[in-house]
Design a protein around this motif. Structure first.
Motif, PDB file in Angstrom:
ATOM      1  N   GLY A 236       8.949  -6.512  -8.479  1.00 36.71           N
ATOM      2  CA  GLY A 236       9.566  -6.147  -7.211  1.00 36.71           C
ATOM      3  C   GLY A 236      10.684  -5.140  -7.270  1.00 36.71           C
ATOM      4  N   PHE A 237      10.714  -4.282  -8.292  1.00 38.62           N
ATOM      5  CA  PHE A 237      11.783  -3.296  -8.399  1.00 38.62           C
ATOM      6  C   PHE A 237      11.559  -2.072  -7.520  1.00 38.62           C
ATOM      7  N   GLY A 238      10.375  -1.922  -6.931  1.00 37.28           N
ATOM      8  CA  GLY A 238      10.121  -0.846  -5.989  1.00 37.28           C
ATOM      9  C   GLY A 238      10.029   0.530  -6.624  1.00 37.28           C
TER      10      GLY A 238
ATOM     11  N   LEU B 131       3.213  -0.817  -4.439  1.00 32.52           N
ATOM     12  CA  LEU B 131       4.242  -0.111  -3.684  1.00 32.52           C
ATOM     13  C   LEU B 131       3.671   0.376  -2.356  1.00 32.52           C
ATOM     14  N   ASP B 132       4.550   0.638  -1.402  1.00 32.39           N
ATOM     15  CA  ASP B 132       4.067   1.171  -0.125  1.00 32.39           C
ATOM     16  C   ASP B 132       4.188   2.697  -0.116  1.00 32.39           C
ATOM     17  N   GLN B 133       3.723   3.299   0.969  1.00 30.42           N
ATOM     18  CA  GLN B 133       3.678   4.763   1.051  1.00 30.42           C
ATOM     19  C   GLN B 133       5.088   5.365   0.999  1.00 30.42           C
ATOM     20  N   ARG B 134       6.051   4.680   1.582  1.00 29.66           N
ATOM     21  CA  ARG B 134       7.419   5.206   1.576  1.00 29.66           C
ATOM     22  C   ARG B 134       7.986   5.234   0.158  1.00 29.66           C
ATOM     23  N   GLU B 135       7.765   4.180  -0.606  1.00 25.32           N
ATOM     24  CA  GLU B 135       8.294   4.115  -1.966  1.00 25.32           C
ATOM     25  C   GLU B 135       7.659   5.182  -2.855  1.00 25.32           C
ATOM     26  N   VAL B 136       6.345   5.349  -2.733  1.00 23.20           N
ATOM     27  CA  VAL B 136       5.665   6.406  -3.489  1.00 23.20           C
ATOM     28  C   VAL B 136       6.168   7.772  -3.045  1.00 23.20           C
ATOM     29  N   GLY B 137       6.388   7.919  -1.734  1.00 20.55           N
ATOM     30  CA  GLY B 137       6.870   9.192  -1.207  1.00 20.55           C
ATOM     31  C   GLY B 137       8.277   9.529  -1.662  1.00 20.55           C
ATOM     32  N   LEU B 138       9.139   8.530  -1.765  1.00 24.79           N
ATOM     33  CA  LEU B 138      10.506   8.778  -2.238  1.00 24.79           C
ATOM     34  C   LEU B 138      10.518   9.346  -3.646  1.00 24.79           C
TER      35      LEU B 138
ATOM     36  N   VAL C 268       4.738  12.490   2.312  1.00 23.78           N
ATOM     37  CA  VAL C 268       4.775  12.869   0.902  1.00 23.78           C
ATOM     38  C   VAL C 268       3.941  11.901   0.079  1.00 23.78           C
ATOM     39  N   GLY C 269       4.030  10.605   0.406  1.00 26.48           N
ATOM     40  CA  GLY C 269       3.237   9.610  -0.310  1.00 26.48           C
ATOM     41  C   GLY C 269       1.745   9.870  -0.183  1.00 26.48           C
ATOM     42  N   ILE C 270       1.287  10.190   1.028  1.00 25.11           N
ATOM     43  CA  ILE C 270      -0.133  10.485   1.249  1.00 25.11           C
ATOM     44  C   ILE C 270      -0.534  11.756   0.516  1.00 25.11           C
TER      45      ILE C 270
END
Length: 482
Positions: A167-169, A37-44, A244-246
């Motif tokens: 790929g479900f994010g 996952l990318d930082q945005r997905e983890v952050g969400l 938020v992800g970071i």
């Protein structure tokens, strides 16, 4: 018949086994998700959990701890508690679903909307099994708790990683958590139904005292949650999902050793302290012994993590997460501090002082809200430092109401327990800093990390063997005594 001490040691072993396993599984899950996952997905998902954690405070209405704290409970009382708890879980799930537009408006993130309904279901799944967990803990059935933890963490990891691979994010993390909650409840019911099985009975009058305890426990948990999660909420509000992800990766990595050690202590200590709630001498001894074990393990882990963060983060999560390193190093101090202050809850609850716990946590929230609103807008580094400073301030100011006036503990006894582990950990970190500066350990990242860990462990254990041998033997006895 086993003594309480023997049961405590046995319980610590069971929960240590399960927590180590669960932590390893969680580690694998975090590593896999960070790479897929990318930082945005983890952050969400981090933004969503910060809000859902607030709802979870109301999920059992504080009744789980009321079950444990009350010395004698009948099957009818437990049945009434069960149905109240289940109704509360369904109500919270419905409110979370209805509040999804408010979450989107607060964060200005429309991508949260499809995640909320699935996350809301976890409240019902948790409510089904929560009273069974409380009963198992009350009866010191730690093997059942361990089995539930292992099964739940395995299910969560398997589902989350499988869905992420396809790929479900971001929703992969939601379904992983939901799966873990369902499996945990099912295993708890299977293993504890012979102790307790709810009847079709509900009489609120018979549990009025437990409800009164539960209301203040719920309010206390609300204050505690806000104090622990305002940083997530405000980072999401002011800095966005990538930040938020970071911050989430740094925070989760720093507090992971804490989440391994402290729940073992609290799960074992709370029911035993509740049985000894009128014996302050016993509570003092139990607290100091537990504190000694916790800090002896957590302090060097935090110091070691700070000294290896530049290698750990790229190896674990990949090079795209290197900006986590400076935040993680600061939050390692927070992890060490939390290992100290988090032990207070077992003492206050075992004494039935839930009102005092509530007001102390309300005081914490007041300080955190004002400080975090200011520092979160300045960036993650100022926010991380402010968390450390606030926690030290709160620990000093609230000491008399947590320990002094509660169990008559002398602050010098408390500090004395902290001195050696703190000094040994700082010396270990200083030695590693010097060693790293010489260049002797340079090499491939995995090899260099192994050498740093080995060198740090040897230094710390050597210091303990030379200057704190009694404590070393005591801790070894907990895990290796027959």
């Amino acid at each position: 018949m086993e003594s309480l001490t023997q049961k405590a040691v046995a319980g610590a072993r069971w929960l240590t086994l399960s927590t180590i396993f669960a932590t390893l599984i969680s580690f694998l899950q975090n590593v896999g998700l960070a790479r897929m996952l990318d930082q945005r997905e983890v952050g969400l998902v981090g933004m969503l959990w910060a809000v859902l954690g607030l709802a979870q405070v109301f999920n059992d209405m504080g009744l789980s701890n009321a079950i444990i704290q009350k010395k004698d409970t009948s099957d009818k009382q437990l049945s009434s508690v069960y149905w109240v708890n289940l109704l509360a879980g369904c109500g919270v799930a419905l409110l979370v679903y209805m509040a999804s537009p408010l979450m989107v408006a607060f964060y200005h993130e429309g991508d949260l909307l499809p995640l909320v309904p699935w996350a809301a279901l976890s409240f019902i799944a948790l409510a089904i099994g929560q009273p069974f967990q409380a009963v198992a803990q009350k009866h010191l059935r730690f093997s059942s708790l361990a089995a539930a933890d292992i099964a739940a963490s395995t299910a969560a990891c398997t589902v989350a990683l499988t869905m992420a691979a396809y790929g479900f994010g971001a929703i992969s993390m939601i379904f992983g958590s939901l799966s873990g909650a369902v499996v945990r409840s099912l295993v708890l019911i299977l293993l504890t139904h012979k102790i307790f099985l709810p009847q079709l009975y509900w009489n609120t009058g018979e549990i009025r005292g437990m409800l009164h305890f539960g209301y203040f426990q719920m309010a206390d948990k609300l204050m505690n949650f806000l104090g622990s999660n305002l940083d997530y909420l405000l980072v999401g509000r002011f800095l966005g999902p990538e930040a938020v992800g970071i911050y989430r990766m740094a925070y989760e990595t720093a507090v992971r050793p804490l989440s391994t050690i402290n729940p073992i202590y609290n799960a074992v200590a709370y029911p035993i302290f509740s049985r000894q709630q009128d014996q302050n001498d016993s509570l003092q001894r139990g607290l100091l012994e537990g504190l000694r074990v916790v800090v002896t393990i957590v302090f060097p882990m935090m110091a070691g993590l700070a000294m290896t963060a530049d290698l750990v983060i790229p190896l674990m999560y990949g090079d795209k997460w290197t900006m986590v390193v400076p935040v993680l190093r600061i939050l390692c101090i927070l992890g060490a501090l939390r290992s100290i202050v988090n032990l207070a809850g077992s003492i206050l609850l075992s004494k039935g002082l839930v009102k005092r716990s509530f007001w102390l946590n309300a005081f914490n929230v007041f300080l955190f809200a004002g400080t975090y609103t200011w520092t979160a807008q300045m960036g993650l580094i100022p926010l991380a430092w402010s968390a450390n400073i606030l926690l030290v301030t709160i620990a000093v100011v609230t000491w008399p109401w947590i320990y002094g006036k509660t169990i008559g503990l002398d602050w010098r006894q408390y500090v004395l327990v902290l001195v050696k582990p703190a000094v040994f950990s700082l010396l270990m970190a200083w030695f590693l800093h010097i060693l790293i500066g010489t260049g002797w350990l340079h090499g491939r990242p995995a090899v260099e990390l192994s050498w740093r860990v080995l060198a740090g462990a040897l230094v710390y254990l050597s210091l303990m063997a030379a200057f704190d041998r009694t404590n070393l033997r005591r801790i070894a006895g907990i895990f290796f005594r027959r």
